[in-house]
Motif scaffolding. Structure first.
Motif: not given
Length: 66
Positions: A2-17
């Protein structure tokens, strides 16, 4: 896992924002006419939608790791 998914999803969300904020600011003719509340709100919504889209899966995290 879950930690790996959360990290990847957060990076993607920051880039999108960030991309959304740049696009929103870019639609304004001059910088002092920017509605900053709209920029922040739109970028936050884009980040939330990115997280929700990431629930379907991320190519950065292999299926066996999700």
């Amino acid at each position: 896992m879950f930690k790996k998914w959360l990290r990847a999803a957060t990076i993607r969300a920051i880039k999108t924002a960030a991309q959304t904020a740049v696009a929103t600011i870019g639609t304004t003719a001059v910088i002092y006419d920017v509605d900053w509340r709209m920029v922040v709100g739109t970028a936050a919504l884009a980040a939330l939608l990115s997280y929700l889209t990431s629930l379907a899966g991320l190519p950065e995290v292999k299926d066996d790791e999700q």
